[in-house]
Design a protein around this motif. Structure first.
Motif, short mmCIF file in Angstrom:
data_model
loop_
_atom_site.label_atom_id
_atom_site.label_comp_id
_atom_site.label_asym_id
_atom_site.label_seq_id
_atom_site.Cartn_x
_atom_site.Cartn_y
_atom_site.Cartn_z
N GLU B 545 42.40 39.32 51.50
CA GLU B 545 41.10 38.53 50.80
C GLU B 545 40.04 38.34 51.87
O GLU B 545 38.91 38.79 51.97
CB GLU B 545 41.30 37.56 49.89
CG GLU B 545 42.23 38.08 48.64
CD GLU B 545 42.80 36.86 48.00
OE1 GLU B 545 42.66 35.73 48.46
OE2 GLU B 545 43.37 37.05 46.93
N VAL B 548 38.43 41.77 53.38
CA VAL B 548 37.70 42.30 52.33
C VAL B 548 36.28 41.42 52.23
O VAL B 548 35.30 42.12 52.11
CB VAL B 548 38.42 42.34 50.96
CG1 VAL B 548 37.48 43.05 50.08
CG2 VAL B 548 39.67 43.50 51.27
N ASN B 549 36.28 40.18 52.28
CA ASN B 549 35.36 39.32 52.44
C ASN B 549 34.20 39.54 53.72
O ASN B 549 33.16 39.23 53.32
CB ASN B 549 35.81 37.83 52.50
CG ASN B 549 36.08 37.11 51.23
OD1 ASN B 549 35.32 37.41 50.11
ND2 ASN B 549 36.99 36.36 50.91
N VAL B 554 30.06 43.29 49.45
CA VAL B 554 31.01 42.50 48.48
C VAL B 554 30.78 41.21 48.75
O VAL B 554 30.28 40.64 49.72
CB VAL B 554 32.38 42.64 49.39
CG1 VAL B 554 33.54 41.72 48.58
CG2 VAL B 554 33.06 43.95 49.15
N ARG B 558 34.39 36.23 46.46
CA ARG B 558 34.53 36.94 45.24
C ARG B 558 35.39 38.06 45.30
O ARG B 558 34.97 39.21 44.90
CB ARG B 558 33.42 37.28 44.34
CG ARG B 558 32.20 36.11 44.43
CD ARG B 558 32.63 34.88 43.31
NE ARG B 558 32.90 35.51 41.99
CZ ARG B 558 33.13 34.62 40.97
NH1 ARG B 558 33.38 33.38 41.04
NH2 ARG B 558 33.18 35.18 39.86
N VAL B 559 36.63 38.00 45.66
CA VAL B 559 37.61 39.04 46.20
C VAL B 559 39.18 38.53 45.45
O VAL B 559 39.34 37.41 45.89
CB VAL B 559 37.67 39.32 47.43
CG1 VAL B 559 38.75 40.38 47.88
CG2 VAL B 559 36.26 40.05 47.93
N VAL B 576 43.29 45.57 45.36
CA VAL B 576 42.02 44.69 45.58
C VAL B 576 41.09 44.84 44.63
O VAL B 576 40.81 45.76 44.12
CB VAL B 576 41.57 44.86 47.03
CG1 VAL B 576 40.00 44.35 47.20
CG2 VAL B 576 42.54 44.71 47.95
N ALA B 578 37.05 43.45 43.91
CA ALA B 578 36.06 42.74 44.54
C ALA B 578 34.83 42.97 43.63
O ALA B 578 34.46 44.14 43.18
CB ALA B 578 35.76 43.68 46.04
N GLU B 579 34.00 41.66 43.70
CA GLU B 579 32.81 41.67 43.00
C GLU B 579 31.79 42.51 43.69
O GLU B 579 31.42 41.90 44.87
CB GLU B 579 32.40 40.72 42.56
CG GLU B 579 33.36 39.84 41.53
CD GLU B 579 33.08 38.65 40.72
OE1 GLU B 579 32.00 37.85 41.05
OE2 GLU B 579 33.76 38.20 39.90
N ILE B 595 36.35 49.10 52.36
CA ILE B 595 37.31 47.94 52.08
C ILE B 595 38.81 48.67 52.65
O ILE B 595 39.64 47.91 53.24
CB ILE B 595 37.42 47.77 50.45
CG1 ILE B 595 36.34 46.83 50.10
CG2 ILE B 595 38.83 47.11 50.10
CD1 ILE B 595 36.25 46.79 48.65
N VAL B 610 41.74 50.23 44.98
CA VAL B 610 40.49 49.36 45.01
C VAL B 610 39.54 49.55 43.60
O VAL B 610 39.27 50.41 43.27
CB VAL B 610 39.56 50.09 46.24
CG1 VAL B 610 38.13 49.18 46.29
CG2 VAL B 610 40.25 49.88 47.60
N LEU B 612 36.18 48.12 42.23
CA LEU B 612 34.88 47.26 42.28
C LEU B 612 34.29 46.82 41.01
O LEU B 612 34.05 47.69 40.05
CB LEU B 612 33.89 48.27 42.98
CG LEU B 612 34.34 48.72 44.42
CD1 LEU B 612 33.46 49.72 44.94
CD2 LEU B 612 34.77 47.64 45.39
#
Lengths: 83, 641
Positions: B545, B548-549, B554, B558-559, B576, B578-579, B595, B610, B612
């Motif tokens: 996380e 990815v942040n 992203v 919010r992951v 994963v 992710a927003e 990502i 992944v 989204l």
């Protein structure tokens, strides 16, 4: 089977089976292993697929990240032994 | 409820299987293959529960005694196999020990070995042990990893743990040296220095025989010392003498995975390692006809202890290959089993699927695996489906169901905690799903809807006790699910230079795994923590996380990352969610790609899924934390599985 057909078959197989996302638009020259799209375990799976689909046996020495990292490399290797 | 392996029933089983094994010498392969090599071990004094007191340290390992028996057969793709006899092994280890001394490494120094798997790194490891330094194997830099992130991690580790030196490849050494606060040596520097001492060490063999196995002879130490005195002009001649090491001293570290800089070094004493080897050898019925084959990495407890120290300490041949070779070419394992009549092989669960699904038929032609005694499934949750798949694929090579055994292990207990008896099929415990999930009871039931099957991990090994505790730390009776806790004579001494971390509670180590005991056997049902085990590797979702942040586009914070059990792969895959804000297909593709790339470069694992999603998709707890299990359930529901 011509190169174009091999390429599209491989692209579709990789996005469906190895990336697990058919909407992913895989380009010809992006690093599939180095880009984190598939792991090195998948190289062995790729070899099994290539043998069953195209009848091409890729020797271990060619099944490396350096030699099989992009769609272009994979297609070229398959075409090399396609009758 | 407390148990240990001294249980009479179990001892009987173990004895029975040993007798069977001894009366059946390894069979020749069905299709006699030209390459079959018989590696015969002659072990005069194996490390067993009853001979344990005659071993003081790991330097009493059988592979360090003189003899022409095979210590290691090292296999590399497209290279001829390298056979290393005990005498050669000992000579190399002494030469590397001398080279390390030459570099100023002394007793109690922490040495990180982060080379590609090779004989050189193996000699360096044992050379460090010889001089009383503390070696620790570490993953090497791969094509996928971002070198800067990798080196930063090593720099943090070096500073935090007071690393004395790092040994790595020649290519990487000068680069790494600029980033870490300790000396870095390339493998050729060590090899060249070791070569200078070789001549002197050759002299040592005169007068040393099989009959003086456990001690360095005075003449050999003197000859090495003389040689050093001539070549190096140092005055520390005597220091190549084995330092007096006591059993209780820390001899090596196993590093936990996770954010590199925060990795904990599991410190193990000579006594802990020897106790584990004695107990575990008993549990698998080890004997001098065994041959171990391994592709496992040496920075992992299963690879280091079962696939490396066990055969070398016991003097049974070790057939070793690089994990990188095996991963891309899984048939190498079966080729090695056939060629060297191997009997023992440890594998994480995913490897059963990998071998069954990804070995091409022609790569198995003419091979037999009938020599095998045990494939031991360990280090990630065991799937009955994986055993079935493996058996179906390899039965024609002579693999049988009783060869498939299960072990429960962790670095904090050196390695094994429990093991199913050799030759006995692991008991499939059929239990009620609802009772398990809602009442935390493993209630036996009939197979079918509403039932789950858990495979036994066997009885605790000798001198290891297993308990199940509730949330308040109270021991639970059989078939009640709680946290597994262990107590043994092979536990870690502590976390290296981390006095702030207390691993024990009243002498018990809390494993973080959830499970139960039934008929004295250990069953693991899950984990207390959110840890993901992907292809035998521990992966912390918070590490994924955090990576990815950092990806542009992203929403930071919010992951969520979680594991998805996958029976086809035989392991947990990493997902994963992710927003993001954009609906633009091209922008989404760029984020998706970034990502995957960022996680691969920063953690060496591959994200399989992944997703989204729009803002406010993720479920948070009342305290604002990401609820991983709830998000996984939501994700799985949306995907219709």
């Amino acid at each position: 089977m011509d190169e174009k057909e091999v390429r599209e078959k491989l692209r579709s197989y990789i996005t469906r089976e190895l990336i697990r996302d058919e909407s992913y638009r895989l380009t010809d020259d992006e690093g599939i292993v180095t880009g984190g799209l598939m792991d090195s375990f998948s190289l062995a799976e790729f070899a099994v697929y290539v043998e069953s689909e195209f009848g091409v046996y890729i020797p271990d020495s060619d099944l490396t990240v350096a030699r099989m990292n992009t769609l272009d490399q994979m297609v070229a290797r398959v075409m090399q032994d396609m009758k | 409820m407390t148990l240990n392996r001294q249980d009479a029933k179990n001892a009987k089983n173990a004895k029975k299987s040993r007798d069977t094994t001894l009366s059946c010498p390894p069979k020749m392969p069905k299709n006699g293959h030209d390459n079959v090599v018989s590696l015969r071990a002659r072990v005069r004094l194996m490390l067993t529960l009853s001979t344990r007191s005659q071993y003081a340290t790991l330097l009493d390992a059988a592979a360090l005694r003189l003899g022409e028996e095979t210590a290691i057969v090292y296999l590399e793709t497209d290279q001829p196999p390298i056979h290393v006899s005990r005498t050669q092994f000992r000579r190399q280890v002494l030469a590397y020990a001398a080279a390390l001394l030459d570099m100023g490494i002394v007793r109690r120094d922490l040495i990180i070995i982060t080379d590609t798997q090779s004989l050189a790194s193996i000699y360096a490891f044992w050379g460090a042990l010889w001089i009383g330094a503390i070696p620790s194997m570490f993953p090497t830099l791969t094509e996928k990893l971002d070198p800067d992130i990798y080196m930063q991690g090593l720099a943090e580790l070096a500073a935090r743990s007071g690393v004395r030196a790092i040994l790595t490849t020649d290519e990487f050494a000068p680069v790494l040296a600029r980033h870490v606060p300790c000396p870095v040596y390339g493998s050729s520097r060590l090899r060249d220095t070791s070569l200078q001492t070789q001549t002197g060490i050759e002299d040592m063999d005169v007068g040393a025989t099989h009959e003086s196995p456990l001690q360095t002879t005075a003449s050999e130490e003197a000859s090495v010392g003389t040689r050093r005195a001539v070549s190096g002009g140092h005055d520390n001649v005597v220091s190549l003498h084995r330092p007096q090491q006591s059993e209780g001293e820390v001899c090596l570290l196993q590093h936990s995975s996770g954010t590199t800089g925060l990795q904990k070094g599991v410190a193990l004493s000579h006594a802990a390692v020897l106790n584990q080897l004695a107990s575990y050898s008993d549990a698998v019925g080890l004997h001098d006809g065994d041959v171990v084959v391994s592709w496992l990495p040496l920075y992992h407890d299963m690879g280091l202890i079962a696939g490396f120290l066990l055969p070398l300490a016991q003097g049974i041949p070790l057939v070793l290959m690089s994990p990188f070779d095996w991963v891309s070419h899984p048939a190498l394992l079966f080729r090695a089993i056939h060629d060297y009549q191997a009997t023992l092989c440890w594998l994480p669960n995913f490897a059963y699927n990998h071998c069954a699904r990804r070995i091409r038929a022609r790569d198995l032609e003419g091979l037999s695996a009938a020599s095998m005694r045990l494939f031991i499934n360990c280090s990630e949750p065991v799937y009955a489906e994986s055993h079935a798949l493996f058996l179906e694929r390899f039965a024609s090579l002579g693999v049988t169901e009783p060869m498939l055994s299960v072990c429960y292990a962790m670095a904090e207990n050196t390695f094994a905690v429990s093991q199913t008896p050799p030759g006995q099929i692991p008991h499939p415990d059929v239990i009620d799903r609802i009772a398990l999930e809602q009442q935390l009871i493993a209630q036996p039931t009939e197979p079918g809807e509403g039932a789950v099957v858990k495979l036994s991990c066997g009885m605790p090994i000798a001198n290891t006790e297993v308990r199940v505790l509730d949330d308040a730390g109270t021991p639970l009776p059989e078939r009640r699910v709680g946290e597994l806790a262990i107590k043994s004579d092979c536990m870690l001494s502590g976390y290296y230079q981390r006095d702030d971390l207390q691993p024990f509670h009243d002498g018990w180590y809390l494993t973080g795994d959830r499970g139960y005991l039934a008929d004295g056997e250990v069953y693991v049902v899950g984990r207390s923590k959110d840890l993901i085990i992907n292809a035998g590797k521990n992966v912390y979702p918070q590490d994924i996380e955090a990576l990815v942040n950092t990806v542009p586009g992203v929403h930071a914070g919010r992951v969520v990352a979680f594991g998805v059990p996958d029976t086809r792969e035989g392991t947990e895959l990493i997902a994963v969610v992710a927003e993001i804000d954009t609906d633009d297909a091209e922008a989404r593709q760029i984020i998706d790609r970034a990502i995957r790339q960022t996680v691969a470069a920063g953690s060496a694992v591959t994200v399989s899924y992944v997703s989204l999603v729009d803002s406010r998709w993720l479920i948070k707890t009342s305290s604002g934390k990401i609820a991983r299990a709830a998000n996984r359930d939501k994700w799985q529901q949306e995907r219709g599985r």
